[in-house]
Design a protein around this motif. Structure first.
Motif, mmCIF file in Angstrom:
data_model
loop_
_atom_site.group_PDB
_atom_site.id
_atom_site.type_symbol
_atom_site.label_atom_id
_atom_site.label_comp_id
_atom_site.label_asym_id
_atom_site.label_seq_id
_atom_site.Cartn_x
_atom_site.Cartn_y
_atom_site.Cartn_z
ATOM 1 N N TYR A 140 1.039 -1.148 -0.186
ATOM 2 C CA TYR A 140 0.154 -0.107 0.193
ATOM 3 C C TYR A 140 0.811 1.185 0.088
ATOM 4 C CZ TYR A 140 -4.276 -2.515 1.376
ATOM 5 O OH TYR A 140 -5.395 -3.512 1.394
ATOM 6 N N SER A 141 0.479 2.330 -0.642
ATOM 7 C CA SER A 141 0.947 3.561 -0.719
ATOM 8 C C SER A 141 0.768 4.034 1.143
ATOM 9 C CB SER A 141 0.197 4.758 -1.467
ATOM 10 O OG SER A 141 -0.967 4.804 -1.192
ATOM 11 N N GLY A 142 1.452 5.263 1.295
ATOM 12 C CA GLY A 142 1.477 5.761 2.613
ATOM 13 C C GLY A 142 0.025 6.017 2.790
ATOM 14 N N GLY A 143 -0.675 7.084 1.889
ATOM 15 C CA GLY A 143 -2.119 7.389 2.064
ATOM 16 C C GLY A 143 -3.034 5.953 2.401
ATOM 17 N N MET A 144 -2.675 5.061 1.548
ATOM 18 C CA MET A 144 -3.567 3.712 1.892
ATOM 19 C C MET A 144 -3.469 3.116 3.085
ATOM 20 S SD MET A 144 -3.051 2.311 -2.064
ATOM 21 C CE MET A 144 -4.167 0.648 -1.679
ATOM 22 N N GLN A 145 -2.330 3.102 3.566
ATOM 23 C CA GLN A 145 -2.135 2.459 4.860
ATOM 24 C C GLN A 145 -2.674 3.307 6.057
ATOM 25 O OE1 GLN A 145 2.019 1.502 5.876
ATOM 26 N NE2 GLN A 145 2.484 0.859 3.753
ATOM 27 N N ARG A 146 -2.739 4.508 5.724
ATOM 28 C CA ARG A 146 -3.286 5.348 6.924
ATOM 29 C C ARG A 146 -4.837 5.017 6.807
ATOM 30 N NH1 ARG A 146 -1.461 5.937 11.242
ATOM 31 N NH2 ARG A 146 -1.475 7.871 12.323
ATOM 32 N N ARG A 147 -5.471 5.297 5.738
ATOM 33 C CA ARG A 147 -6.775 4.898 5.659
ATOM 34 C C ARG A 147 -7.157 3.716 6.273
ATOM 35 N NH1 ARG A 147 -6.216 6.653 0.189
ATOM 36 N NH2 ARG A 147 -6.993 4.852 -0.649
ATOM 37 N N LEU A 148 -6.229 2.601 6.052
ATOM 38 C CA LEU A 148 -6.663 1.436 6.705
ATOM 39 C C LEU A 148 -6.605 1.495 7.967
ATOM 40 C CD1 LEU A 148 -7.134 -1.400 6.422
ATOM 41 C CD2 LEU A 148 -4.762 -2.006 6.262
ATOM 42 N N ASP A 149 -5.512 2.148 8.585
ATOM 43 C CA ASP A 149 -5.365 2.293 10.049
ATOM 44 C C ASP A 149 -6.469 3.088 10.591
ATOM 45 O OD1 ASP A 149 -2.725 1.659 10.064
ATOM 46 O OD2 ASP A 149 -2.080 3.524 9.729
ATOM 47 N N VAL A 150 -7.267 3.934 9.986
ATOM 48 C CA VAL A 150 -8.398 4.685 10.369
ATOM 49 C C VAL A 150 -9.597 3.488 10.530
ATOM 50 C CG1 VAL A 150 -10.173 6.476 10.444
ATOM 51 C CG2 VAL A 150 -7.768 7.107 9.724
ATOM 52 N N ALA A 151 -9.712 2.774 9.560
ATOM 53 C CA ALA A 151 -10.671 1.551 9.272
ATOM 54 C C ALA A 151 -10.613 0.750 10.355
ATOM 55 C CB ALA A 151 -10.618 0.938 8.012
ATOM 56 N N LEU A 152 -9.554 0.318 10.803
ATOM 57 C CA LEU A 152 -9.227 -0.646 11.709
ATOM 58 C C LEU A 152 -9.679 0.100 13.037
ATOM 59 C CD1 LEU A 152 -5.434 -1.670 10.911
ATOM 60 C CD2 LEU A 152 -7.496 -3.094 10.921
ATOM 61 N N GLY A 153 -9.474 1.515 13.452
ATOM 62 C CA GLY A 153 -9.974 2.001 14.624
ATOM 63 C C GLY A 153 -11.378 2.104 14.878
ATOM 64 N N LEU A 154 -12.225 1.950 13.602
ATOM 65 C CA LEU A 154 -13.436 2.036 13.545
ATOM 66 C C LEU A 154 -14.269 0.688 13.379
ATOM 67 C CD1 LEU A 154 -13.947 4.888 10.816
ATOM 68 C CD2 LEU A 154 -14.431 5.096 13.511
ATOM 69 N N MET A 155 -13.546 -0.375 13.268
ATOM 70 C CA MET A 155 -13.964 -1.851 13.149
ATOM 71 C C MET A 155 -15.278 -2.160 14.079
ATOM 72 S SD MET A 155 -13.917 -4.118 10.871
ATOM 73 C CE MET A 155 -14.563 -5.723 10.855
#
Length: 344
Positions: A140-155
């Motif tokens: 993943y790009s840096g931006g994609m990884q960060r979006r995934l991080d936020v998604a993980l926090g909302l799971m």
């Protein structure tokens, strides 16, 4: 009248690290439910330490903290079930796929059955990661990884989401995209977001209320407009070719402070700042006084009040200077003058 308990509350937090480093020095904040609250301060100001305490990853030397109605010191397990955390460093498994990371996160929080896959798919779609869901996160790009991080926090659908420096290290395009995502999150019913950042524009754009943090304590709090509105008139910033010594800086501050319509004169190193009722009209006088005092000017700018000006008023230095100092190191003491010209 119904009184709602705050989503996050911290009072008189003190935290000292080995070596006598005082990270928090009476830190206190109150965050209303359903709002976006920003902790704004330079690196080393105490923002991340505050988040560690509120998310139960650290304990203060003294003080109290509650999150989602639970005492963070007495009942850390209850707090952990109620919060989502996006730390500065990604917590995703780089050799697992995006979807696998979300599934694992959901299981850790007790999400099971059809609801687990449905929630993962919802978040992949929401954060524009559906096409990359089957790829390993390390691709993943840096931006994609960060979006995934936020998604993980909302799971697990938390009540409070902590975003600790969520856009640090992202390029301007990815940062702008993340701002849009966070703005959309703010519309989620009941979700409270506590955002830490050292980007002035980020705090101004995203946070409904801001607490400006310096050396482990809150020095100012309010909405961005309230804080900037306290600074009447224009900001006049002068870059000097050479930094004056303490005596000359005092003379400059006093001389400019005697001029009607000019106030809050501050000299730190080569930078002189002042408030003026009419900035453009004040500039010729400012230049004349500086010339009379033997100060050589490199540049002059006039601008409407910004959060940087707010930080200067309450912390006694510019944000960039605090960043360079690491917030806890030695710094140049500011020389200021009030409206009557008294240097201090």
């Amino acid at each position: 009248m119904t009184t709602h308990a705050p989503a996050v509350a911290a009072h008189d937090l003190i935290k000292t690290y080995p070596g006598g480093v005082r990270a928090l020095d009476g830190m206190g904040i109150t965050v209303s439910a359903g709002t976006v609250f920003g902790l704004l301060g330079p690196n080393g100001a105490g923002k991340s330490t505050t988040v560690k305490i509120l998310t139960t990853l650290a304990r203060p030397d003294s003080g109290s903290a509650s999150v989602a109605g639970h005492d963070a010191l007495r009942h850390p397990d209850r707090v952990r079930r109620a919060i989502g955390v996006v730390a500065q460093k990604s917590g995703a498994d780089p050799v697992a796929t995006g979807r696998e990371n979300l599934i694992l996160q959901g299981r850790l929080y007790g999400v099971r059955g059809a609801a687990l896959g449905k929630r993962a798919d919802e978040l992949l779609d929401r954060f524009d990661l559906t096409e990359a869901a089957g790829r390993m996160v390390k691709t993943y790009s840096g931006g994609m990884q960060r979006r995934l991080d936020v998604a993980l926090g909302l799971m697990h659908r938390p009540e409070v989401l902590f975003l600790d420096e969520p856009t640090t290290g992202l390029d301007p395009e990815a940062r702008s995209a993340m701002w849009e995502e966070i703005s959309r999150l703010a519309g989620d019913e009941g979700l409270t977001i506590l955002l830490t950042t050292h980007y002035l524009e980020e705090a101004d754009r995203l946070a409904e209320r801001i607490a400006i943090v310096d050396r482990g304590r809150v020095v100012a709090e309010g909405t961005p407009d309230e804080l900037k509105g306290e600074l009447r008139g224009d900001a006049v910033h002068v870059e000097l070719r050479e930094a004056p010594d303490a005596v000359d800086a005092g003379l400059l501050a006093t001389a400019l402070g005697e001029f009607a319509g000019v106030r809050e004169v501050t000299v730190v190193g080569r930078r002189l700042s002042a408030r003026a009722d009419d900035g453009p009209a004040a500039v010729p006088h400012v230049l004349t006084v500086l010339e009379q005092q033997g100060a050589s000017v490199a540049s002059v700018t006039v601008a409407r009040p910004s959060l940087d000006d707010v930080y200067l008023r309450y912390a006694g230095r510019r944000f960039s200077e605090a960043e360079a100092d690491g917030a806890s190191g030695p710094r140049l003491a500011p020389v200021t003058a009030d409206a009557t010209g008294g240097a201090r």
